[in-house]
Design a protein around this motif. Structure first.
Motif, PDB file in Angstrom:
ATOM      1  N   ARG A  66     -42.816  57.896  45.757  1.00  0.00           N
ATOM      2  CA  ARG A  66     -41.593  57.602  46.496  1.00  0.00           C
ATOM      3  C   ARG A  66     -40.415  57.646  45.557  1.00  0.00           C
ATOM      4  N   GLU A  74     -52.995  53.963  50.458  1.00  0.00           N
ATOM      5  CA  GLU A  74     -53.828  53.872  49.272  1.00  0.00           C
ATOM      6  C   GLU A  74     -55.379  53.514  49.508  1.00  0.00           C
ATOM      7  N   ASP A 133     -49.482  55.492  42.243  1.00  0.00           N
ATOM      8  CA  ASP A 133     -49.419  56.821  42.904  1.00  0.00           C
ATOM      9  C   ASP A 133     -48.346  56.765  43.773  1.00  0.00           C
ATOM     10  N   THR A 134     -48.299  55.719  44.606  1.00  0.00           N
ATOM     11  CA  THR A 134     -47.261  55.398  45.704  1.00  0.00           C
ATOM     12  C   THR A 134     -45.950  55.390  45.172  1.00  0.00           C
ATOM     13  N   ASP A 140     -44.206  58.019  53.216  1.00  0.00           N
ATOM     14  CA  ASP A 140     -45.157  56.886  53.531  1.00  0.00           C
ATOM     15  C   ASP A 140     -46.642  57.238  52.888  1.00  0.00           C
ATOM     16  N   THR A 141     -47.270  56.196  52.338  1.00  0.00           N
ATOM     17  CA  THR A 141     -48.839  56.473  51.920  1.00  0.00           C
ATOM     18  C   THR A 141     -49.650  55.498  52.385  1.00  0.00           C
ATOM     19  N   LYS A 155     -51.329  52.109  44.091  1.00  0.00           N
ATOM     20  CA  LYS A 155     -49.999  51.990  43.945  1.00  0.00           C
ATOM     21  C   LYS A 155     -49.043  52.307  43.215  1.00  0.00           C
TER      22      LYS A 155
END
Length: 186
Positions: free
Chosen positions: A19, A28, A14-15, A25-26, A12
């Protein structure tokens, strides 16, 4: 900058960082224990929009990259050099520590593996450039990986990545000339 493909990341943090850098969009993986439901989600994403694997430049990140690319064919790959992914205060390494600019740069230099690749660069080429078997080999491989955005590799991995990402002999030659010239100027 909007990214059409779905970016596969480790967690999360990294997400959140991605962003901040791009509109994307990712998915995980929640670490290196990538389970089948996550792999199925990535496979579905690949079929619908395409996938970019963007994992940390460390052993667990490379392991995740390998697991996902084995399960999900035709993924694209983005790489961030280790020195750009280091935390300032501690010893952590990860995408979440990279600058917004470095993330954008990595995502603008994405490679797609091809299954029908031909070996245009040989082991002899790597030896000639001092990328394997010489005192400067490790340092030169690191510099080459950074400049070509293909990640850190050992000699065997380097040969495979250069050919799979269809790096031309001309690209290799030009990049190595720059690296060797800079070594001479140090």
């Amino acid at each position: 900058m909007r990214i059409k493909e779905i970016i596969v990341v480790e967690g999360k943090d990294d997400t959140a960082r991605i962003r901040e850098a791009v509109d994307a969009d990712t998915i995980e993986t929640n670490g290196s224990a990538v389970d089948e439901p996550v792999l199925e989600q990535i496979l579905h994403a690949q079929q619908k929009r395409g996938v970019i694997i963007f994992t940390d430049p460390d052993y667990p990140g490379e392991r995740i990259r390998h697991i996902v690319s084995q399960y999900v064919p035709h993924c694209k790959h983005a790489f961030l050099p280790k020195h750009l992914a280091r935390a300032k205060q501690d010893k952590g390494i990860g995408i979440e520590h990279a600058s917004v600019e470095d993330i954008r740069e990595a995502l603008s230099s994405v490679y797609e593996l091809t299954e029908d690749w031909k070996e245009t660069i040989t082991k002899d080429d790597l030896i000639a450039y001092g990328l394997i078997g010489g005192p400067m080999a490790r340092k030169r491989r690191e510099q080459l990986g950074i400049r070509l955005h293909i990640g850190k590799t050992n000699g065997k991995q380097l040969l495979r990545r250069l050919n799979m990402f269809q790096i031309s002999s001309e690209q290799l030659d030009e990049t190595m000339r720059q690296i060797i010239q800079e070594e001479r100027n140090e």
